[in-house]
Design a protein around this motif. Sequence first.
Motif, PDB file in Angstrom:
ATOM      1  N   LYS A 417       5.824 -16.230   0.995  1.00  9.18           N
ATOM      2  CA  LYS A 417       6.382 -16.652   2.279  1.00  9.18           C
ATOM      3  C   LYS A 417       7.153 -15.520   2.956  1.00  9.18           C
ATOM      4  O   LYS A 417       7.205 -15.455   4.192  1.00  9.18           O
ATOM      5  N   GLU A 418       7.714 -14.630   2.186  1.00 10.57           N
ATOM      6  CA  GLU A 418       8.365 -13.450   2.778  1.00 10.57           C
ATOM      7  C   GLU A 418       7.327 -12.583   3.479  1.00 10.57           C
ATOM      8  O   GLU A 418       7.596 -11.984   4.535  1.00 10.57           O
ATOM      9  N   TYR A 419       6.130 -12.504   2.913  1.00  7.29           N
ATOM     10  CA  TYR A 419       5.039 -11.745   3.518  1.00  7.29           C
ATOM     11  C   TYR A 419       4.680 -12.295   4.898  1.00  7.29           C
ATOM     12  O   TYR A 419       4.269 -11.539   5.789  1.00  7.29           O
ATOM     13  N   CYS A 420       4.830 -13.600   5.092  1.00  5.90           N
ATOM     14  CA  CYS A 420       4.559 -14.188   6.417  1.00  5.90           C
ATOM     15  C   CYS A 420       5.454 -13.565   7.486  1.00  5.90           C
ATOM     16  O   CYS A 420       5.032 -13.376   8.630  1.00  5.90           O
ATOM     17  N   PHE A 421       6.697 -13.286   7.127  1.00  9.27           N
ATOM     18  CA  PHE A 421       7.644 -12.687   8.081  1.00  9.27           C
ATOM     19  C   PHE A 421       7.394 -11.192   8.261  1.00  9.27           C
ATOM     20  O   PHE A 421       7.583 -10.651   9.348  1.00  9.27           O
ATOM     21  N   HIS A 422       6.978 -10.538   7.179  1.00  9.01           N
ATOM     22  CA  HIS A 422       6.854  -9.075   7.200  1.00  9.01           C
ATOM     23  C   HIS A 422       5.538  -8.640   6.555  1.00  9.01           C
ATOM     24  O   HIS A 422       5.534  -8.082   5.455  1.00  9.01           O
ATOM     25  N   PRO A 423       4.407  -8.887   7.221  1.00  7.67           N
ATOM     26  CA  PRO A 423       3.131  -8.460   6.637  1.00  7.67           C
ATOM     27  C   PRO A 423       3.018  -6.937   6.581  1.00  7.67           C
ATOM     28  O   PRO A 423       3.668  -6.222   7.354  1.00  7.67           O
ATOM     29  N   PHE A 424       2.197  -6.468   5.687  1.00  5.88           N
ATOM     30  CA  PHE A 424       2.030  -5.026   5.500  1.00  5.88           C
ATOM     31  C   PHE A 424       0.595  -4.735   5.081  1.00  5.88           C
ATOM     32  O   PHE A 424      -0.176  -5.630   4.749  1.00  5.88           O
ATOM     33  N   GLU A 425       0.252  -3.488   5.105  1.00  6.87           N
ATOM     34  CA  GLU A 425      -1.019  -3.004   4.565  1.00  6.87           C
ATOM     35  C   GLU A 425      -0.721  -1.862   3.591  1.00  6.87           C
ATOM     36  O   GLU A 425       0.328  -1.225   3.682  1.00  6.87           O
ATOM     37  N   ILE A 426      -1.650  -1.629   2.673  1.00  2.01           N
ATOM     38  CA  ILE A 426      -1.493  -0.564   1.696  1.00  2.01           C
ATOM     39  C   ILE A 426      -2.379   0.607   2.099  1.00  2.01           C
ATOM     40  O   ILE A 426      -3.597   0.458   2.255  1.00  2.01           O
ATOM     41  N   LEU A 427      -1.755   1.764   2.271  1.00  4.12           N
ATOM     42  CA  LEU A 427      -2.484   2.993   2.585  1.00  4.12           C
ATOM     43  C   LEU A 427      -2.574   3.838   1.320  1.00  4.12           C
ATOM     44  O   LEU A 427      -1.560   4.096   0.664  1.00  4.12           O
ATOM     45  N   HIS A 428      -3.775   4.240   0.974  1.00  2.00           N
ATOM     46  CA  HIS A 428      -3.981   5.083  -0.209  1.00  2.00           C
ATOM     47  C   HIS A 428      -4.085   6.538   0.239  1.00  2.00           C
ATOM     48  O   HIS A 428      -4.967   6.896   1.021  1.00  2.00           O
ATOM     49  N   ARG A 429      -3.184   7.325  -0.249  1.00  2.00           N
ATOM     50  CA  ARG A 429      -3.190   8.755   0.070  1.00  2.00           C
ATOM     51  C   ARG A 429      -3.155   9.525  -1.241  1.00  2.00           C
ATOM     52  O   ARG A 429      -2.166   9.511  -1.951  1.00  2.00           O
ATOM     53  N   ASN A 430      -4.285  10.150  -1.575  1.00  2.00           N
ATOM     54  CA  ASN A 430      -4.476  10.772  -2.877  1.00  2.00           C
ATOM     55  C   ASN A 430      -4.300   9.690  -3.945  1.00  2.00           C
ATOM     56  O   ASN A 430      -4.970   8.693  -3.932  1.00  2.00           O
ATOM     57  N   SER A 431      -3.359   9.851  -4.854  1.00  2.00           N
ATOM     58  CA  SER A 431      -3.139   8.835  -5.884  1.00  2.00           C
ATOM     59  C   SER A 431      -1.966   7.922  -5.546  1.00  2.00           C
ATOM     60  O   SER A 431      -1.584   7.073  -6.347  1.00  2.00           O
ATOM     61  N   ARG A 432      -1.408   8.071  -4.353  1.00  8.05           N
ATOM     62  CA  ARG A 432      -0.243   7.284  -3.958  1.00  8.05           C
ATOM     63  C   ARG A 432      -0.660   6.038  -3.182  1.00  8.05           C
ATOM     64  O   ARG A 432      -1.635   6.046  -2.441  1.00  8.05           O
ATOM     65  N   LYS A 433       0.114   4.967  -3.379  1.00  6.48           N
ATOM     66  CA  LYS A 433      -0.029   3.755  -2.590  1.00  6.48           C
ATOM     67  C   LYS A 433       1.187   3.637  -1.686  1.00  6.48           C
ATOM     68  O   LYS A 433       2.309   3.552  -2.171  1.00  6.48           O
ATOM     69  N   ILE A 434       0.947   3.653  -0.378  1.00  2.00           N
ATOM     70  CA  ILE A 434       2.037   3.602   0.591  1.00  2.00           C
ATOM     71  C   ILE A 434       1.982   2.263   1.325  1.00  2.00           C
ATOM     72  O   ILE A 434       0.962   1.914   1.927  1.00  2.00           O
ATOM     73  N   ARG A 435       3.076   1.511   1.253  1.00  2.00           N
ATOM     74  CA  ARG A 435       3.136   0.231   1.951  1.00  2.00           C
ATOM     75  C   ARG A 435       3.491   0.495   3.415  1.00  2.00           C
ATOM     76  O   ARG A 435       4.546   1.062   3.717  1.00  2.00           O
ATOM     77  N   ILE A 436       2.615   0.069   4.330  1.00  2.00           N
ATOM     78  CA  ILE A 436       2.800   0.274   5.768  1.00  2.00           C
ATOM     79  C   ILE A 436       3.190  -1.055   6.419  1.00  2.00           C
ATOM     80  O   ILE A 436       2.355  -1.968   6.529  1.00  2.00           O
ATOM     81  N   PRO A 437       4.444  -1.226   6.847  1.00  2.90           N
ATOM     82  CA  PRO A 437       4.814  -2.460   7.559  1.00  2.90           C
ATOM     83  C   PRO A 437       4.062  -2.540   8.888  1.00  2.90           C
ATOM     84  O   PRO A 437       3.985  -1.551   9.619  1.00  2.90           O
ATOM     85  N   ILE A 438       3.509  -3.694   9.186  1.00  5.55           N
ATOM     86  CA  ILE A 438       2.824  -3.898  10.465  1.00  5.55           C
ATOM     87  C   ILE A 438       3.787  -4.693  11.351  1.00  5.55           C
ATOM     88  O   ILE A 438       3.734  -5.927  11.430  1.00  5.55           O
ATOM     89  N   ILE A 439       4.669  -3.969  11.979  1.00  6.22           N
ATOM     90  CA  ILE A 439       5.756  -4.579  12.741  1.00  6.22           C
ATOM     91  C   ILE A 439       5.207  -5.275  13.984  1.00  6.22           C
ATOM     92  O   ILE A 439       4.442  -4.690  14.752  1.00  6.22           O
ATOM     93  N   GLY A 440       5.589  -6.511  14.155  1.00  4.27           N
ATOM     94  CA  GLY A 440       5.137  -7.297  15.306  1.00  4.27           C
ATOM     95  C   GLY A 440       4.115  -8.350  14.945  1.00  4.27           C
ATOM     96  O   GLY A 440       3.897  -9.291  15.703  1.00  4.27           O
TER      97      GLY A 440
END
Length: 722
Positions: A417-440
């Motif tokens: 339910k927290e994800y409903c308020f603040h959805p995000f996507e995961i960006l893979h850069r090399n071996s890193r996983k970066i959480r990208i907030p999709i604001i709005g």
Amino acid sequence: MSIERNFSIAFISSLALKEKQIQQNYRPIIAVHKWFARRPGTLFRGLILSEFGHQPVQDIYYLPHHFPGKTVADPFMGGGTPLLEANRVGCDVIGIDINPMSAWIVREEIEHLDLATYKFHTQTLLQELEQELLRYYLTKCLLCGNDVPTKYFLWVKVQNCQACGKEFNLFPGYLLAEDERHPLNVLVCSFCGELNEVVDLHDIESCKKCNSHLEVAGPAKRTRCPCPYCNHLNVYPIAAEGVPRHRMFALEYFCPHCKPTHKGRFFKKPDADDLARFQEASRHFETVGASFVPEEDILPGDETDRLHRWGYRRYRDLFNARQLLSLELSCRIISAIPNQRAKRALATNLSDLLRYQNMLCRYDTMALKSLDIFSIHGFPVGLVQCESNFLGIKNGKGLNVGSGGWSNIIDKYAKAKEYCFHPFEILHRNSRKIRIPIIGEWIGERVQGVVESEKRSVRLLCQDAAKAELPAGSLDAVFTDPPYFGNVQYGELMDFCYVWLRRLMGGESEEGLKKAITRDPKELTGNVKMERGLEYFTEGLSQVFSKMAQALKPGAPLVFTYHHNRLEAYYAVGVAILDAGLACTAALPCPAEMGGSIHIYGTSSSIVDTIFVCRAPGYGINQGIFETPEELVVLVSKELNQLRAGGLNPSQGDIRCIISGHLTRMAVHKLRESWDSKRSTGKKLKQLAGHISELSLVDRVIEMVMDYGKNSEDIILRKRII
């Protein structure tokens, strides 16, 4: 022609493949409640942005989007993935499913929940349950002697010998734990029941307690087991003897005092106190009584007949006395909550908790955890069962230890339910996983539940989608994941949860729970007992597609995912598209399953779906037209290279499904202008099958595709079908 132009097989496949490995990390919203075979949220986000975003999807995927005024429908909403992705970007959504559990789950996913109120009630629930139940889930640590929480109780089925009458164990094997996540292998002694740690399973020493020879393989195999006392060969199961009996033979526990200096897990043979605790819980349940424990019979069915063969007749038979006590007390606390939204949330939690709190769960000897009842999309009845700690266990850092308890379910639901308020996507850069907030972006009917904020229409219908009332020209798109003409009996499986949820929430008095069971004669799955075959499936799919096509705006797409091991199952898809008067403008491959899933691992099943994009004739361009098998080979080979660029190494099963998708698309292209939808279903299926068989022999095309990767295009194009 937005999807046809803007969708990227390589880009979306890369995201979908990664998501399906740990789906809750990418889409926490799915933790609201179990549903089956959920397609990747990244896939449907990619499709929606490709259609409405009017730019290459890889350029806009990580940007916020808002498409007010767009209406998206899903006539087979299941767990709600397409609706969640459409709602998140501002679309109005209409979801339809014949299964009432689907409508309940999707409403729980989308509807606003005040998290502070929810957490207050969860804390109250856990505090009250601990006072009543904690003592039943403790054991004495073998190292320090303290009372500590038990993670899992392990039980083996027992039976009386049909010759001498003595009770014996139905052990299929004596390996309790492998040396993957524990320093040594753990074996149960077949003679005294002591647990022994063993370095090498090929060089096993004798039992440390009784000096008996230790075994890995057990005596119970293929419904036969010799009696250890008289050697009579017994058969099992024996339904006439009623509900199977179990004996507790091992525990895995967690000791916070010894953990810092202890390597591996904590195992023990149950002692007298452990057995007494269970007996005390059983007596407690008899004293408390059963107000919320369902008394409903398990109805006959393709899946439920398996339970009947084991002597299970009522849903309550699938739980032991300690589980029934814990569930009954939980229901009583939840039923007294005055806040209806919080009450529904906790009722949903309890419904989801059931899949870990029953006597059909198994213990994974490698991962050392409980496997929930639906881990293989069925009702597997094993000989060794795993009972999880009902309350859940937290370590010193507040993290859950083990799985299957209330604390696990609550934490996952709160994150969802927290994800409903603040959805995000995961960006893979090399071996890193970066959480990208999709604001709005946000999920819900109103942002943060605020009455004055933007309102999005969310219409969820529990009915046959073919009967839904949808005005002509009212839909901007249909995105769906229809049934796959498989034998996964969603209705039969969901009844396991539904009978508890319905009783807890008051049955017919609660909106959405008026039906006595979830299964329905109109459900579009193959079913032997109900004599539902390919023609039945074809007719149902055709009716729904026709209804959706009538409601689409001119040129708007009907997009659906599909895969099946059998080419015949695609005939139904082709007939449904043609009956709906649509053209198929694209058939795009994308991974949609996890190859390691228990229900498909080691099989020839594909993890790649075909995404069929359909529009009214005259809109869009039918991509990838081919006239010969050789041209099909070139087309499929290009798509396989795009999948490989996305990180997938396609299997022969994947290739088969991709080819089947394209053959179906071309059959629709060739037959559309002369199609007569009023003929019998059998004749339509036969016509489509005949056209596809004239074009290609699938196995031969697969061989040619394999060769295409090894030889030059000129050589392959000179080959001919024999």
